[in-house]
Write an enzyme that holds these catalytic residues in place. Sequence first.
Site, PDB file in Angstrom:
ATOM      1  N   CYS A  21      29.237  58.305  -4.320  1.00  0.00           N
ATOM      2  CA  CYS A  21      28.256  59.066  -3.548  1.00  0.00           C
ATOM      3  C   CYS A  21      26.881  59.043  -4.196  1.00  0.00           C
ATOM      4  O   CYS A  21      25.875  58.882  -3.543  1.00  0.00           O
ATOM      5  CB  CYS A  21      28.731  60.521  -3.392  1.00  0.00           C
ATOM      6  SG  CYS A  21      29.889  60.743  -2.046  1.00  0.00           S
TER       7      CYS A  21
ATOM      8  N   GLU B 210      21.849  63.321   4.048  1.00  0.00           N
ATOM      9  CA  GLU B 210      22.216  62.836   2.713  1.00  0.00           C
ATOM     10  C   GLU B 210      22.229  61.323   2.810  1.00  0.00           C
ATOM     11  O   GLU B 210      23.156  60.715   3.341  1.00  0.00           O
ATOM     12  CB  GLU B 210      23.592  63.387   2.305  1.00  0.00           C
ATOM     13  CG  GLU B 210      23.854  63.309   0.804  1.00  0.00           C
ATOM     14  CD  GLU B 210      24.365  61.955   0.358  1.00  0.00           C
ATOM     15  OE1 GLU B 210      23.529  61.170  -0.159  1.00  0.00           O
ATOM     16  OE2 GLU B 210      25.550  61.684   0.505  1.00  0.00           O
TER      17      GLU B 210
END
Length: 595
Positions: free
Chosen positions: A332, A298
Amino acid sequence: MAFWWPIIVLAFAYAICRFLLMLIPPNVPSIDVDASDVLDDGNQTQENSFIYIPPRGRTQQSDRKVQCYEPATMKYLGFFPALTPAEVEERVTQARKAQKIWAKSSFKQRRQFLRILLKYIIEHQELICEVSSRDTGKTMVDASLGEIMTTCEKITWLLSEGEKWLRPEYRSSGRSMLHKKSKVEFHPLGVIGAIVSWNYPFHNIFNPMLAAVFSGNGVVIKVSEHASWSGCFYFRIIQAALAAVGAPENLVEVITGFAETGEALVSSVDKIIFVGSPGVGKMIMANAAETLIPVTLELGGKDAFIVCEDVDIPHVAQVAVRATLQSSGQNCAGAERFYVHRDIYNSFVNQVTKIVKSVSAGPPLAARYDMGAICLQEHSEKLQHLVDDAVDKGAEIVARGSFGHLSEGAVDQFFPPTVLKNVNHTMKLMQEETFGPIMPIMKFNSDEEVVKLANDSRYGLGCAVFSGSQRRAKEIASQIHCGVAVVNDFASTYMCQSLPFGGTKDSGFGRFAGVEGLRACCLVKAVVEDRWWPYIKTKIPKPIQYPVAENGFEFQESLVEALYGLNIWDRLRALVNVLKIISEQNPVATSKKND
């Protein structure tokens, strides 16, 4: 009607019983976690009360210590050891021994572990958020949104559905295997390694840990050198909860260090989850290739935030500013590119300007501020460079927020929330990941144009599309090449923990969260067994037993057509031929036996 009455009564009684059971609180023990050394009560010892001045232009790795300080005030917090490769391997070995025991644990025991954690989190929200705020500079509200709510949502989803998705899943067996049962089993991989970033120190530890432990694995987590102080405290919570359910020691480990520590972890575990930059992600892949372990990456994001002309401008402007300033840009899935339709461009910019000018930044625990500090050292210099590059190429700064009282040593840790208009894709600000409180707003003329602009990025994590027509917003979002998309909202996909999270292109691959993320912690095993054993057993047909008969291929041709032919009459004719060949073989076999 008389037949249905008993069923209705039983169903109603069942519903009442379920409701009454819900009123009975579950028996969840409390845990004690020592927090005396993380509370800022003004009574710190002289050793830990000075202002820390980190060395500029070099890493701390040569010191073998991870130095920790509050980015908002520069107060020194202490240090943790940078583990050597040998020490990392020992931690993984201990976790592997514990995992072999935990793999046999029941889902009941695993759910109790989750409930204990959930109870502690709910009862100690302020403590958890304060520790996160001190270590990363974010506000208490931002910590609650990004640390507490997301983690609680993940825990409740696992409690509700986790076992369901880890149970064997039966699949169709196809035409040729009708006499078989087919299923997929999900077994623990062993020890999962996670190298996590600093932006959400609490959730970034709990996110991989919860999935790994609930699926029967051990886990070793390397926390960021920029958030080691908070990470080591959060580890105490996990240890206490594991002890409360009788889990083996060392099932979960949190380790500290720099690149060498992370490299050793990658080479020791059975799977690696990495949250960080694309550059480091590529190095993780290269190291993981040596042992051929699965990798979930990620990485960065440069999410597009698209605003059509038919929206509620004040509402969407508020969402846009929140998406930018969340934890000083530490979000995020950060919205870093804003595209606004030309018909409302000026109105939207004016509304955003009004909001941003009311925003104040400062030490988040000192007073009520809308925005905290920037965690990374020297990052404000990078942000200013991106703004300067945009201005040099024609962009205009239309708004900047204000600062509260900052100590002299912490000035460089803050960056004012900034809005720019007249930006374009020649500017670094629209191409490079910012990770800061900057809103570059670009004009677009048509849906086709904005889709092209949104896809003009090496990143592909997420997007948000706003329109008065939900159908239009969905159509735009469906054409953007990214892993997560939100219609008329921002970042809400992550609060739906049944959904997978991850990106494409330079934003990485693989998924965590949801069914996909949970099962990614497992060895996925395909299993086939006889459906009616021992009454019907699998036998090789006579024509293709060794030695293969002369008409063995003719048998196979007819069998294929009987099973997969498109015409029912052709399939019946082929089936007759299959039976004929088998019957011709049986008398021959019987004759040989009699001789």
